[in-house]
Write an enzyme that holds these catalytic residues in place. Structure first.
Site, PDB file in Angstrom:
ATOM      1  N   PHE A 142      11.182 -18.415  25.606  1.00  0.00           N
ATOM      2  CA  PHE A 142      12.188 -19.247  26.272  1.00  0.00           C
ATOM      3  C   PHE A 142      11.791 -20.722  26.102  1.00  0.00           C
ATOM      4  O   PHE A 142      11.708 -21.482  27.052  1.00  0.00           O
ATOM      5  CB  PHE A 142      12.301 -18.899  27.773  1.00  0.00           C
ATOM      6  CG  PHE A 142      12.482 -17.432  28.056  1.00  0.00           C
ATOM      7  CD1 PHE A 142      13.750 -16.858  28.008  1.00  0.00           C
ATOM      8  CD2 PHE A 142      11.398 -16.627  28.364  1.00  0.00           C
ATOM      9  CE1 PHE A 142      13.933 -15.506  28.277  1.00  0.00           C
ATOM     10  CE2 PHE A 142      11.559 -15.267  28.627  1.00  0.00           C
ATOM     11  CZ  PHE A 142      12.824 -14.711  28.589  1.00  0.00           C
ATOM     12  N   ASN A 144      16.594 -13.225  21.034  1.00  0.00           N
ATOM     13  CA  ASN A 144      16.556 -12.807  22.428  1.00  0.00           C
ATOM     14  C   ASN A 144      15.119 -12.355  22.724  1.00  0.00           C
ATOM     15  O   ASN A 144      14.589 -11.485  22.031  1.00  0.00           O
ATOM     16  CB  ASN A 144      17.546 -11.653  22.616  1.00  0.00           C
ATOM     17  CG  ASN A 144      17.605 -11.192  24.050  1.00  0.00           C
ATOM     18  OD1 ASN A 144      16.591 -11.041  24.720  1.00  0.00           O
ATOM     19  ND2 ASN A 144      18.819 -10.971  24.529  1.00  0.00           N
ATOM     20  N   ASP A 159       8.734 -18.593  30.349  1.00  0.00           N
ATOM     21  CA  ASP A 159       9.432 -19.534  31.246  1.00  0.00           C
ATOM     22  C   ASP A 159      10.932 -19.268  31.165  1.00  0.00           C
ATOM     23  O   ASP A 159      11.694 -20.084  30.645  1.00  0.00           O
ATOM     24  CB  ASP A 159       9.101 -20.979  30.854  1.00  0.00           C
ATOM     25  CG  ASP A 159       9.754 -21.990  31.787  1.00  0.00           C
ATOM     26  OD1 ASP A 159      10.016 -21.638  32.956  1.00  0.00           O
ATOM     27  OD2 ASP A 159      10.004 -23.129  31.353  1.00  0.00           O
ATOM     28  N   CYS A 166      11.786 -19.591  38.214  1.00  0.00           N
ATOM     29  CA  CYS A 166      12.473 -20.735  38.811  1.00  0.00           C
ATOM     30  C   CYS A 166      13.576 -20.289  39.766  1.00  0.00           C
ATOM     31  O   CYS A 166      14.460 -21.067  40.096  1.00  0.00           O
ATOM     32  CB  CYS A 166      13.010 -21.661  37.735  1.00  0.00           C
ATOM     33  SG  CYS A 166      14.199 -20.889  36.655  1.00  0.00           S
TER      34      CYS A 166
HETATM   35  N1  SAH Z   1      10.413 -23.596  28.745  1.00  0.00           N
HETATM   36  C1  SAH Z   1      11.549 -24.477  28.643  1.00  0.00           C
HETATM   37  C2  SAH Z   1      12.656 -24.167  29.604  1.00  0.00           C
HETATM   38  C3  SAH Z   1      13.223 -22.835  29.482  1.00  0.00           C
HETATM   39  S1  SAH Z   1      14.796 -22.706  30.196  1.00  0.00           S
HETATM   40  C4  SAH Z   1      11.137 -25.899  28.905  1.00  0.00           C
HETATM   41  O1  SAH Z   1      10.096 -26.124  29.491  1.00  0.00           O
HETATM   42  O2  SAH Z   1      11.897 -26.799  28.562  1.00  0.00           O
HETATM   43  C5  SAH Z   1      15.318 -21.185  29.649  1.00  0.00           C
HETATM   44  C6  SAH Z   1      15.596 -21.101  28.172  1.00  0.00           C
HETATM   45  O3  SAH Z   1      15.736 -19.725  27.911  1.00  0.00           O
HETATM   46  C7  SAH Z   1      16.869 -21.739  27.676  1.00  0.00           C
HETATM   47  O4  SAH Z   1      16.559 -22.580  26.616  1.00  0.00           O
HETATM   48  C8  SAH Z   1      17.760 -20.571  27.190  1.00  0.00           C
HETATM   49  O5  SAH Z   1      18.437 -20.871  25.994  1.00  0.00           O
HETATM   50  C9  SAH Z   1      16.742 -19.524  26.939  1.00  0.00           C
HETATM   51  N2  SAH Z   1      17.146 -18.130  27.137  1.00  0.00           N
HETATM   52  C10 SAH Z   1      17.848 -17.585  28.135  1.00  0.00           C
HETATM   53  N3  SAH Z   1      17.891 -16.237  28.040  1.00  0.00           N
HETATM   54  C11 SAH Z   1      17.196 -15.930  26.913  1.00  0.00           C
HETATM   55  C12 SAH Z   1      16.850 -14.721  26.262  1.00  0.00           C
HETATM   56  N4  SAH Z   1      17.227 -13.542  26.753  1.00  0.00           N
HETATM   57  N5  SAH Z   1      16.112 -14.790  25.145  1.00  0.00           N
HETATM   58  C13 SAH Z   1      15.713 -15.976  24.648  1.00  0.00           C
HETATM   59  N6  SAH Z   1      15.988 -17.148  25.222  1.00  0.00           N
HETATM   60  C14 SAH Z   1      16.720 -17.126  26.339  1.00  0.00           C
END
Ligand code: SAH
Length: 424
Positions: free
Chosen positions: A250, A300, A327, A367
């Site tokens: 993420f 994903n 995250d 979060c």
């Molecule tokens: N670690 C990042 C914030 C993450 S926010 C930072 O510090 O800036 C969550 C992120 O997860 C988003 O960018 C979103 O696109 C992604 N996301 C949401 N569901 C997801 C999934 N199932 N697989 C991969 N990415 C995902």
């Protein structure tokens, strides 16, 4: 001031307000002494007529009053200037070197319904209450006085505005639309619900966090652009990264991964399901001279972890990573969705633990306000139990100090995290 409409509270409802919580729900109100317009200032008294404070009234919202002051204050531009300067002082004290940070975090700074983020010399405002919305010119005036920003953008595209009877708006409130090294030109069609003359797309700006550069799109980025609440945690997790092969799940713009790469990680693999986020993370790695140590994947995370942990018959899984960051976005919208969310959290932890080398570190974040630190840790431990792993907790994390926690207002606390070493 005495001519303000008065909201009388039911017996027993005053304590929470005296304690500093700003929300008064409809059910807590005995009666109004005279009708009040939505968005107007009202005074709040207990059932014995003792004065408790002043706040914005909105009959349309479940939160009928948002208290602003325990004193009889006029809510004008000088009021906003004073409150915002007080909030800024908190950031200067606790994040003295930051140039981009959240200046005002709504309830955390006793300005319910108002968020202001500073991205270098550009400000982004997010308004989620009617009372604040009606006073936008005062807020903009105060911000100009304090910061003299190159531009002030509005990112009031939060769904919760509908509970206040407000439409979503994006646009420019002051200054140059192309401010701050804009990469994106003006686009008149990109704004829903804004006035035509305000239909200006916010530029992408280069934001500095802990000395690293992040290209950030202020019109379409998450939150108002990026996750300022992890600014301190980026540094702290990076301290664990020297010599590590790291997986950043993420990753969004690469916050954790790029800090780790700079701190001496041997290799960082960043994964996000958003192709735009991965493209931006790739550009950010290059801008910081870290591309040689980074790889990127649009995927994903659930699918990726599943594929990585699947083994054939008699095949033993070989763990690959010294450091894994999880995250994810909040998997909960409300209390009812907590059990589903916990299943999601558990699954990614189960699989991440299998990919972690013995002695390696898992840094994991949650979060969701509805999942507290205890419940979150229990979920990680339950995943550890199922995989027969034993963990040593070496760090606990919270939101950066520009998102202050006011314990009397539990809603202000939402981000929690842990670093665990894999004992075996
Ligand atoms: N670690 C990042 C914030 C993450 S926010 C930072 O510090 O800036 C969550 C992120 O997860 C988003 O960018 C979103 O696109 C992604 N996301 C949401 N569901 C997801 C999934 N199932 N697989 C991969 N990415 C995902």
């Amino acid at each position: 001031m005495d001519s303000l409409p008065t909201v009388l509270l039911k017996p027993g409802e005053a304590d929470r307000i005296v304690a500093g919580h700003p929300w008064i729900y409809r059910g807590a109100i005995l009666r109004l002494t005279q009708p009040a317009d939505d968005g107007a200032l009202v005074q709040v008294k207990d059932h014995r007529q003792r004065f408790l404070g002043v706040g914005f009234y909105n009959s349309k919202s479940k939160i009928n009053v948002r208290v602003l002051s325990a004193e009889r204050a006029d809510i004008d531009e000088p009021f906003f200037e004073e409150r915002i300067r007080a909030a800024l002082a908190v950031r200067q004290r606790h994040l003295p070197d930051a140039t981009s940070f959240r200046v005002v975090n709504a309830e955390s700074d006793f300005l319910s319904g108002l968020i202001v983020d500073k991205y270098e010399d550009v400000l982004v405002v997010q308004i989620s209450s009617l009372g604040m919305d009606q006073r936008k010119p005062m807020i903009v005036g105060a911000l100009q006085k304090i910061f003299s920003p190159r531009a002030i953008f509005e990112r009031s595209d939060v769904a919760s505005r509908k509970f206040e009877g407000l439409a979503e708006v994006n646009g420019i409130l002051a200054g140059e639309p192309g401010a701050a090294g804009a990469r994106t030109a003006i686009s008149a069609s990109s704004v829903a619900g804004g006035n035509a003359d305000k239909a200006v797309r916010a530029p992408s700006v280069t934001v500095k966090l802990n000395g690293l550069q992040f290209e950030t799109d202020l019109s379409t980025g998450h939150k108002t652009g990026l996750y300022l609440d992890q600014q301190v945690n980026y540094r702290r997790v990076a301290e664990l990264a020297k010599g590590a092969r790291m997986l950043d799940c993420f990753s969004f713009l690469g916050g954790f991964g790029l800090h780790a790469a700079r701190a001496g990680a041997v290799h960082v693999h960043m994964i996000d399901q958003s192709a735009e986020a991965i493209a931006a993370a790739t550009r950010n790695a290059a801008a910081n001279g870290l591309s040689d140590r980074c790889s990127f994947e649009t995927a994903n995370v659930f699918d990726f972890l599943k594929a990585q942990t699947q083994t054939g018959p008699n095949e033993k899984l070989v763990p690959k990573f010294d450091l894994i960051v999880l995250d994810p976005p909040s998997f909960t919208r409300n209390r009812a969705s907590v059990p589903d969310a916990l299943r999601g959290y558990k699954e990614i932890h189960l699989r991440a633990l299998k990919l972690l080398k013995p002695g390696g570190t898992l840094a994991t974040f949650c979060c969701s306000h509805h999942v507290d630190a205890g419940l979150f840790q229990d979920t990680v431990l339950s995943a550890a139990f199922d995989t027969r792993k034993v963990l040593r907790r070496i760090a606990t994390y919270t939101q950066s100090p520009d998102h202050p926690v006011i314990p009397m207002i539990p809603e202000t606390e939402y981000l929690k995290g842990f670093a665990f070493e894999l004992v075996r």
